[in-house]
Design a protein around this motif. Sequence first.
Motif, PDB file in Angstrom:
ATOM      1  N   PRO A 188       0.836  -1.206   0.000  1.00  0.00           N
ATOM      2  CA  PRO A 188       0.000   0.000   0.000  1.00  0.00           C
ATOM      3  C   PRO A 188       0.871   1.257   0.000  1.00  0.00           C
ATOM      4  CG  PRO A 188      -0.016  -1.005   2.183  1.00  0.00           C
ATOM      5  CD  PRO A 188       0.763  -1.922   1.282  1.00  0.00           C
ATOM      6  N   LEU A 189       0.418   2.285  -0.684  1.00  0.00           N
ATOM      7  CA  LEU A 189       1.148   3.563  -0.678  1.00  0.00           C
ATOM      8  C   LEU A 189       0.934   4.243   0.668  1.00  0.00           C
ATOM      9  CD1 LEU A 189       0.032   5.147  -4.086  1.00  0.00           C
ATOM     10  CD2 LEU A 189       2.334   4.358  -3.512  1.00  0.00           C
ATOM     11  N   PRO A 212      -7.393   2.242 -11.829  1.00  0.00           N
ATOM     12  CA  PRO A 212      -7.795   0.891 -12.249  1.00  0.00           C
ATOM     13  C   PRO A 212      -7.025  -0.225 -11.546  1.00  0.00           C
ATOM     14  CG  PRO A 212      -6.336   1.867 -13.879  1.00  0.00           C
ATOM     15  CD  PRO A 212      -6.503   2.890 -12.800  1.00  0.00           C
ATOM     16  N   GLY A 215      -5.607  -1.403  -5.392  1.00  0.00           N
ATOM     17  CA  GLY A 215      -5.102  -2.036  -4.169  1.00  0.00           C
ATOM     18  C   GLY A 215      -5.976  -1.667  -2.989  1.00  0.00           C
ATOM     19  N   SER A 216      -5.380  -1.171  -1.892  1.00  0.00           N
ATOM     20  CA  SER A 216      -6.175  -0.853  -0.704  1.00  0.00           C
ATOM     21  C   SER A 216      -6.850   0.514  -0.798  1.00  0.00           C
ATOM     22  CB  SER A 216      -5.304  -0.930   0.546  1.00  0.00           C
ATOM     23  OG  SER A 216      -4.244  -0.014   0.428  1.00  0.00           O
ATOM     24  N   THR A 218      -5.754   3.719  -1.432  1.00  0.00           N
ATOM     25  CA  THR A 218      -5.190   4.940  -0.840  1.00  0.00           C
ATOM     26  C   THR A 218      -5.371   6.151  -1.762  1.00  0.00           C
ATOM     27  OG1 THR A 218      -3.470   3.405  -0.127  1.00  0.00           O
ATOM     28  CG2 THR A 218      -3.233   5.684   0.551  1.00  0.00           C
ATOM     29  N   ASP A 275      -9.801  -3.248  -9.059  1.00  0.00           N
ATOM     30  CA  ASP A 275      -8.622  -4.100  -8.890  1.00  0.00           C
ATOM     31  C   ASP A 275      -9.016  -5.502  -9.316  1.00  0.00           C
ATOM     32  OD1 ASP A 275      -5.830  -3.669  -7.058  1.00  0.00           O
ATOM     33  OD2 ASP A 275      -6.421  -5.747  -7.481  1.00  0.00           O
ATOM     34  N   VAL A 276      -8.047  -6.222  -9.838  1.00  0.00           N
ATOM     35  CA  VAL A 276      -8.313  -7.583 -10.308  1.00  0.00           C
ATOM     36  C   VAL A 276      -8.468  -8.545  -9.123  1.00  0.00           C
ATOM     37  CG1 VAL A 276      -5.917  -8.388 -10.517  1.00  0.00           C
ATOM     38  CG2 VAL A 276      -7.589  -9.052 -12.237  1.00  0.00           C
ATOM     39  N   ASP A 303     -10.343  -6.122 -14.449  1.00  0.00           N
ATOM     40  CA  ASP A 303      -8.984  -6.092 -14.987  1.00  0.00           C
ATOM     41  C   ASP A 303      -8.741  -4.708 -15.610  1.00  0.00           C
ATOM     42  OD1 ASP A 303      -6.689  -6.449 -16.744  1.00  0.00           O
ATOM     43  OD2 ASP A 303      -6.984  -8.593 -16.387  1.00  0.00           O
ATOM     44  N   ALA A 304      -7.555  -4.148 -15.357  1.00  0.00           N
ATOM     45  CA  ALA A 304      -7.240  -2.820 -15.896  1.00  0.00           C
ATOM     46  C   ALA A 304      -7.282  -2.816 -17.417  1.00  0.00           C
ATOM     47  CB  ALA A 304      -5.867  -2.381 -15.405  1.00  0.00           C
ATOM     48  N   ASN A 318      -0.784   2.942  -9.543  1.00  0.00           N
ATOM     49  CA  ASN A 318       0.479   2.491  -8.967  1.00  0.00           C
ATOM     50  C   ASN A 318       0.536   0.983  -9.247  1.00  0.00           C
ATOM     51  OD1 ASN A 318       0.974   1.719  -5.448  1.00  0.00           O
ATOM     52  ND2 ASN A 318       2.559   1.908  -7.006  1.00  0.00           N
TER      53      ASN A 318
HETATM   54  C1  LIG Z   1       1.148  -1.794  -5.925  1.00  0.00           C
HETATM   55  S1  LIG Z   1      -0.470  -2.327  -5.736  1.00  0.00           S
HETATM   56  C2  LIG Z   1      -1.408  -0.844  -5.614  1.00  0.00           C
HETATM   57  C3  LIG Z   1      -1.366  -0.296  -4.225  1.00  0.00           C
HETATM   58  C4  LIG Z   1      -2.338   0.812  -3.991  1.00  0.00           C
HETATM   59  N1  LIG Z   1      -1.959   2.029  -4.689  1.00  0.00           N
HETATM   60  C5  LIG Z   1      -2.503   1.055  -2.504  1.00  0.00           C
HETATM   61  O1  LIG Z   1      -2.179   2.167  -2.015  1.00  0.00           O
HETATM   62  O2  LIG Z   1      -2.881   0.119  -1.797  1.00  0.00           O
HETATM   63  C6  LIG Z   1      -0.881  -2.867  -7.338  1.00  0.00           C
HETATM   64  C7  LIG Z   1      -2.285  -3.418  -7.463  1.00  0.00           C
HETATM   65  O3  LIG Z   1      -2.526  -3.712  -8.846  1.00  0.00           O
HETATM   66  C8  LIG Z   1      -3.400  -4.817  -8.886  1.00  0.00           C
HETATM   67  N2  LIG Z   1      -3.341  -5.415 -10.236  1.00  0.00           N
HETATM   68  C9  LIG Z   1      -2.348  -6.159 -10.789  1.00  0.00           C
HETATM   69  N3  LIG Z   1      -2.673  -6.486 -12.064  1.00  0.00           N
HETATM   70  C10 LIG Z   1      -3.879  -5.930 -12.322  1.00  0.00           C
HETATM   71  C11 LIG Z   1      -4.729  -5.897 -13.459  1.00  0.00           C
HETATM   72  N4  LIG Z   1      -4.403  -6.517 -14.588  1.00  0.00           N
HETATM   73  N5  LIG Z   1      -5.900  -5.222 -13.372  1.00  0.00           N
HETATM   74  C12 LIG Z   1      -6.251  -4.603 -12.217  1.00  0.00           C
HETATM   75  N6  LIG Z   1      -5.485  -4.607 -11.094  1.00  0.00           N
HETATM   76  C13 LIG Z   1      -4.317  -5.253 -11.154  1.00  0.00           C
HETATM   77  C14 LIG Z   1      -2.899  -5.719  -7.784  1.00  0.00           C
HETATM   78  O4  LIG Z   1      -3.921  -6.625  -7.382  1.00  0.00           O
HETATM   79  C15 LIG Z   1      -2.524  -4.702  -6.690  1.00  0.00           C
HETATM   80  O5  LIG Z   1      -3.587  -4.516  -5.794  1.00  0.00           O
END
Ligand SMILES: C[S@@+](CC[C@H](N)C(=O)[O-])C[C@H]1O[C@@H](n2cnc3c(N)ncnc32)[C@H](O)[C@@H]1O
Length: 389
Positions: A188-189, A212, A215-216, A218, A275-276, A303-304, A318
Amino acid sequence: MSTSPTVVKRSPKQQPLRLHCPTGVGLEQVLAAELRRCGATSVVPGNRGVSFSGDLSTVYRANLWCRTAHRVLMEIATFPAGGREALYEGAKRVQWEDYISLSQTLAVDAVAGNSGLDHTQFISRVVKDAIVDRFREKRGRRPDVDPRNPTVRINAHIVSDLCTLSIDTSGERLHRRGYRPDFGTPAPLKETLAAGILLLSGYDGTQPLIDPMCGSGTLLVEAALIARNIAPGLLGRRFAFMGHLSFDRPLWLAHIDEAREQISPDAGEAISGADVDETAVRAASAAVQGAGVDDLVRLRRADAADLAGREGGILVANPPYGERLGELDKLAKTYTALGDALKRRCRGMTAHLLVGSKFLAGKIGLHPKSREVLWNGGIECRLLHYDLY
Ligand SMILES: C[S@@+](CC[C@H](N)C(=O)[O-])C[C@H]1O[C@@H](n2cnc3c(N)ncnc32)[C@H](O)[C@@H]1O
């Protein structure tokens, strides 16, 4: 022979106070602008921090409003400290009785660089000894030390043999807003970094916003706080200054009332996250509820690669960095799919991606119009800004 360092003494009754907020690399200018809005004067952005002047109102406003400050330090003395003796004598000359009472507890943190004294535990101990020795001599008794949860936390900062002693007015670091339960979601950021990313991306709450890969959540919560003009310090956390001798409760309550009046009742432009991973969506949902902005933020599992943009909107994300071997190839496909979705379905938007790998950034297949270096934990990242035509 004991030296007699020149001590520039300050007391909370003296105006103006000299103050300093540490922040992350790359966020100094954003924080300087936030501090000016809090009424700070003589604002000087430096390396990983901003120095400024103000009064108690500025201290309260900075703690309440600054989205990108790690803490707010009130400088109380500056003196040369090339060795133990100079540090001890300089620290002992400070009128600690103005800041700490015998019934309160204290702790000393230290930061040092490019100086004869560079062992931070040693510096902390010398400053602590100076404080308690002064109390013993003046009052016959001394306050106790509580390293974990002191009433007054003192910060000793020695650079190039110059020591600055400050009182930490924040206590727990300001990124701990209190809205995010621990779901164990990966990476998480920090809330302060998320707010900085949004402000560096030009987000002001008037544009639709999408994350897109939330994550949590933020970035989404920080965006909602900006959109509603909610001061992050209103979310219920405690501040160290509340236990300080200089605490002016009526003044603090007036700032709280003022901040509450400034909350925008409008729903504002839509903020949506996806988020996926289902657990991440649940974590984001809990954070959004914890901050009381669930009416403004829409969440879904997706999915993004399937994202749908909105003309005039802002996309922030992120994406995962892929720190482990073997992950990069898999993530390269994710970054390419994200880049394709940006090209095809996000025309008329701007996108702002925090990436930690040059290799992965190249897989997006778009040229950023500008970039900034930001650090996420120990990882050097780039915030890449794109105009999507
Ligand atoms: C580094 S984390 C993001 C953290 C977030 N900014 C936070 O503060 O909690 C990256 C996120 O991208 C998601 N992710 C990975 N591949 C993805 C996809 N194809 N589509 C959507 N989300 C995806 C992961 O499940 C993860 O929650």
